[in-house]
Motif scaffolding. Structure first.
Motif, short mmCIF file in Angstrom:
data_model
loop_
_atom_site.label_atom_id
_atom_site.label_comp_id
_atom_site.label_asym_id
_atom_site.label_seq_id
_atom_site.Cartn_x
_atom_site.Cartn_y
_atom_site.Cartn_z
N ASN A 257 3.25 25.56 -50.80
CA ASN A 257 2.07 26.09 -50.17
C ASN A 257 2.48 27.38 -49.19
O ASN A 257 1.44 28.08 -49.10
CB ASN A 257 1.37 25.02 -49.33
N ALA A 258 3.54 27.33 -48.55
CA ALA A 258 3.77 28.49 -47.65
C ALA A 258 3.86 29.66 -48.36
O ALA A 258 3.47 30.88 -48.07
CB ALA A 258 5.18 27.97 -46.86
N PHE A 259 4.52 29.58 -49.64
CA PHE A 259 4.80 30.79 -50.66
C PHE A 259 3.31 31.16 -51.15
O PHE A 259 3.16 32.39 -51.23
CB PHE A 259 5.64 30.40 -51.63
N VAL A 260 2.65 30.21 -51.48
CA VAL A 260 1.14 30.55 -51.88
C VAL A 260 0.73 31.22 -50.59
O VAL A 260 -0.23 32.27 -50.98
CB VAL A 260 0.50 29.60 -52.45
N GLU A 261 0.44 30.80 -49.58
CA GLU A 261 -0.18 31.42 -48.37
C GLU A 261 0.35 32.87 -48.03
O GLU A 261 -0.38 33.88 -47.94
CB GLU A 261 -0.14 30.66 -47.20
#
Length: 157
Positions: free
Chosen positions: A134-138
């Motif tokens: 999720n951190a990479f997607v954000e």
């Protein structure tokens, strides 16, 4: 981002330059497989601390900037890995039934470090992987927004 803290035991840190730099050899195995095999061999040869021994208990937090590992007792930050330096994250269950997380960071242009942590169970491993994803997607979405925004035109007088 108010993500949960994941409890773990910090087991070891190792330089893995040869594994990373020789990753493009003729072997058909993935980097993850090579790293897990390397760790399991080191564990069997006694080159890693005994799992469940006197490792330091830590909390891991995933933020929009990266991974933060803090000492459980003192709450002092022991390690920060920016997202941009995170080369690999994988989890695995070793031959003794213990769940582990492995982070590989590229700290300089020629230096790769592997961080091995023992997690409570598979559920903690799944939560950790999900938070990092999720951190990479954000970060990717934020980057796309920045690229779309055009700078203001200079005024012509």
């Amino acid at each position: 981002m108010t993500d949960p803290k994941i409890s773990a035991f910090y087991v070891a840190v190792q330089e893995v330059n040869s594994l990373i730099q020789n990753g493009g050899t003729s072997s058909s195995r993935s980097l993850e497989e090579k790293i897990v095999e390397h760790l399991e061999n080191a564990q069997l040869l006694g080159k890693l601390p005994k799992m469940g021994g006197a490792q330091e208990e830590v909390f891991m937090e995933v933020t929009k900037h990266g991974l933060r590992i803090s000492a459980a007792r003192s709450r002092l930050v022991k390690l920060r890995i920016p997202l941009i330096e995170l080369v690999l994250l994988t989890t695995f269950v070793d031959g003794f039934g213990k769940t582990h997380a492995v982070f590989v960071e590229k700290s300089t242009t020629t230096r790769y470090q592997l961080h091995l942590l023992q997690l409570a169970d598979d559920m903690a491993a799944n939560v950790l992987c999900s938070l990092v994803k999720n951190a990479f997607v954000e970060a990717e979405e934020a980057s796309a927004l920045i690229e779309v925004i055009e700078p203001p035109s200079p005024s012509i007088a």
